[in-house]
Design an enzyme around this catalytic site. Structure first.
Site, short mmCIF file in Angstrom:
data_model
loop_
_atom_site.label_atom_id
_atom_site.label_comp_id
_atom_site.label_asym_id
_atom_site.label_seq_id
_atom_site.Cartn_x
_atom_site.Cartn_y
_atom_site.Cartn_z
N LYS A 92 -6.91 3.82 -7.43
CA LYS A 92 -6.25 3.92 -8.86
C LYS A 92 -7.23 3.89 -9.65
O LYS A 92 -8.39 3.44 -9.66
CB LYS A 92 -5.01 3.05 -9.06
CG LYS A 92 -3.91 3.41 -8.23
CD LYS A 92 -2.40 2.74 -8.38
CE LYS A 92 -1.51 3.23 -7.59
NZ LYS A 92 -0.38 2.59 -7.64
N ARG A 125 -0.53 -0.41 0.38
CA ARG A 125 -0.35 1.13 0.31
C ARG A 125 -1.76 1.70 0.05
O ARG A 125 -2.10 1.77 -1.06
CB ARG A 125 0.70 1.65 -0.47
CG ARG A 125 1.14 3.04 -0.34
CD ARG A 125 2.18 3.25 -1.56
NE ARG A 125 2.50 4.72 -1.64
CZ ARG A 125 2.05 5.63 -2.32
NH1 ARG A 125 0.66 5.23 -3.09
NH2 ARG A 125 2.34 6.70 -2.08
N1 HH2 Z 1 1.72 4.42 -6.23
C1 HH2 Z 1 1.99 5.86 -6.22
C2 HH2 Z 1 2.98 6.40 -5.59
N2 HH2 Z 1 3.85 5.57 -4.92
N3 HH2 Z 1 4.85 3.69 -4.26
C3 HH2 Z 1 4.43 2.43 -4.10
N4 HH2 Z 1 5.75 1.70 -3.49
N5 HH2 Z 1 3.57 1.61 -4.74
C4 HH2 Z 1 2.52 2.42 -5.51
O1 HH2 Z 1 1.50 1.63 -5.94
C5 HH2 Z 1 2.59 3.70 -5.60
C6 HH2 Z 1 3.96 4.19 -4.82
C7 HH2 Z 1 0.84 6.71 -6.78
O2 HH2 Z 1 -0.28 6.96 -5.81
P1 HH2 Z 1 -0.50 8.18 -5.13
O3 HH2 Z 1 0.80 8.52 -4.50
O4 HH2 Z 1 -1.87 7.98 -4.56
O5 HH2 Z 1 -0.40 9.35 -6.45
P2 HH2 Z 1 0.61 10.59 -6.75
O6 HH2 Z 1 1.62 9.75 -7.23
O7 HH2 Z 1 -0.40 11.15 -7.92
O8 HH2 Z 1 0.84 11.46 -5.76
#
Ligand code: HH2
Length: 381
Positions: A325, A359
C-alpha cells in the site's frame, strides 16, 4: 466501555483528554479501561480493588495490566448490586479476556483453517486497474494459474477480487464483476485445495461466488454498501470479513478525519459486527479488519498498526491488509511492485500486535517471515 493501550506519551495524553481530565498525565503506560462517568460507585469500587482510577469530566480511566483489570472486575462484580455497574464490569472482563486470550478461530463452512499461527490470505486481483497488479491476471487462465501458484506457496486462503477499490477507482457493474471473478472462483475452489474468498461489496456477486465454491465474503464496506449481503452470507453459510471504511473509494480519502481514530474504528467495526449478527451470520463466522488505506491517511495506518491489539477486544479474528500500500511507498520512496520489504515489515508488526490473518500479494516471503514471528511468540526453553 473500551480498553486502550497506552504505549507512548501521545496515547497517555489522548486518554486523559478523552475522559475530560484537566490535569493531563503523559506518563501513563499499560492498559486502561475507559469508563463512563456514571455510576461513580464503579470507580470507587475498582479503586478499592487495588486498581488506580483517574477521573475526568467525561469519564474515568482504570489503569493496570489486563489480568489486574480482569481480576478487579470479577471480584467487584460479585460485591456490587447496581445492574449497570455489574454489566460494565462483565464487559470489562470479557474484553480483557479477549485481548489476553488466544487468537479466536474463524469458522468457515467447509474448510478448517490451521490453528496456532498467523494465517496468510493471498490477494488475487482479476482487474485491469488494481493499484499494484492491475491487468496482470485479468485473463481467467492467467488468474487461475497465479492462484494455484499462491496456494503452492502456502496461502491459507485466496481472496479473489473483480473490482479495484484503490482511492479514486471507478465502480464496476455486478455483471462485469461476475464475468471477471466467477470462472476463477469456480476453478480455484475445485483445484487449489485452499478456501476461496470473494472480495466484493455486492450481495449479487457474493451469492454467485458462494454458489461457485467461495467460502468467505470479504466486504470492504463492512455491510454499509449492500446490507442484504449479511442475509446472503447467513443463508449460504459463508464466512464474512467486515472491513472498516467510510464512503466509497471515489471519495473515501476526504473522509479520513478522526477525533479518536482507534475509538471510531472500534465503534464502527462493532456496528458492522452488529449488522452481521442481526442479518443472521453466526459470530464464529466473522472476522474484522481496520481497513488500512480506506478513509485513512498514512499516519492513521501507522497508528492502527501500532495499536492493532486493541481491536482484538471485540473477540473476533483481526485481519490486516498492508501489502504494497502507498503508505509503505511513502516510507521507502518505492513504487508498488518494489514494496516487498516494507510489506513484510508491516505483516510482521501486525502479527506481533495480534492480527490473526494478513492479506498479502507475496505469499512465500510472508510465510517465511511469519514463521519467525510464530516461533519467537511460542518460544520457551
Ligand atoms: N485492501 C484492498 C482490497 N480489499 N480487503 C480487506 N479485508 N482488507 C484490505 O486491506 C483490503 C481488502 C486493496 O488492495 P488490493 O486488493 O491490493 O488493490 P485494489 O483494491 O486496487 O484491487
Amino acid at each position: 466501555m473500551r480498553l486502550v493501550e497506552l504505549q507512548t506519551e501521545w496515547d497517555s495524553t489522548a486518554a486523559c483528554t478523552a475522559i475530560g481530565r484537566s490535569a493531563v498525565d503523559p506518563n501513563l503506560r499499560g492498559w486502561a479501561a475507559l469508563l463512563p462517568s456514571e455510576p461513580r460507585l464503579l470507580h470507587e469500587g475498582l479503586r478499592q480493588s487495588g486498581v488506580a482510577v483517574l477521573r475526568g469530566e467525561r469519564g474515568g480511566l482504570a489503569l493496570g495490566s489486563l489480568s489486574q483489570l480482569w481480576s478487579a472486575a470479577r471480584s467487584l462484580a460479585d460485591a456490587l448490586e447496581d445492574g449497570r455497574a455489574r454489566a460494565l464490569l462483565a464487559e470489562l472482563q470479557t474484553r480483557a479476556g479477549h485481548v489476553e486470550g488466544a487468537r479466536p478461530r474463524w469458522r468457515l463452512p467447509r474448510s478448517r483453517l490451521p490453528e496456532g499461527r498467523v494465517l496468510v490470505m493471498a490477494i488475487l486481483n482479476v482487474t485491469p486497474d488494481s493499484f499494484s497488479d492491475g491487468g496482470k491476471y485479468a485473463a481467467p487462465d492467467a488468474a487461475i494459474e497465479h492462484g494455484l501458484r499462491l496456494a503452492a506457496e502456502g496461502a491459507d486462503l485466496i481472496d479473489v477480487g473483480g473490482e479495484s477499490t484503490r482511492p479514486g477507482s471507478q465502480p464496476v457493474p455486478a455483471d462485469e464483476e461476475l464475468r471477471r471473478t466467477l470462472p476463477v472462483v469456480r476453478e480455484l475452489a475445485r483445484r487449489s485445495g485452499v478456501p476461496i474468498s470473494i472480495d466484493t461489496t455486492k450481495s449479487e456477486v457474493a451469492r454467485a461466488a458462494v454458489d461457485a465454491g467461495a467460502e468467505v465474503v470479504n466486504d470492504v464496506s463492512g455491510l454499509q454498501r449492500d446490507p442484504a449481503l449479511a442475509g446472503i452470507a447467513a443463508r449460504e453459510d459463508a464466512a464474512l470479513c467486515l472491513m472498516h471504511s467510510r464512503g466509497t473509494p471515489q471519495e473515501m480519502q476526504q473522509r479520513a478525519s478522526y477525533a479518536d481514530l482507534l475509538g471510531e474504528v472500534h465503534d464502527e467495526l462493532q456496528e458492522a459486527l452488529r449488522r452481521a449478527l442481526e442479518g443472521g451470520v453466526p459470530v464464529e463466522a466473522i472476522a474484522l479488519d481496520p481497513g488500512l488505506g480506506f478513509a485513512k491517511t498514512a499516519e492513521h495506518n501507522l497508528l492502527l498498526l501500532r495499536r492493532l491489539r486493541e481491536l482484538t477486544q471485540l473477540g473476533r479474528p483481526v485481519l490486516l491488509g498492508a501489502s504494497r500500500k502507498s503508505f509503505l511507498g511513502g516510507l521507502s520512496g518505492k513504487p508498488a511492485a518494489e514494496r516487498l520489504t516494507g510489506s513484510i515489515a508491516a505483516a510482521t508488526v501486525a502479527a506481533l500486535h495480534g492480527a490473526a490473518l494478513v492479506r498479502v500479494h507475496d505469499v512465500a516471503a510472508t510465510r517465511e517471515a511469519l514463521a519467525v514471528v510464530d516461533a519467537v511468540s511460542s518460544s520457551s526453553s
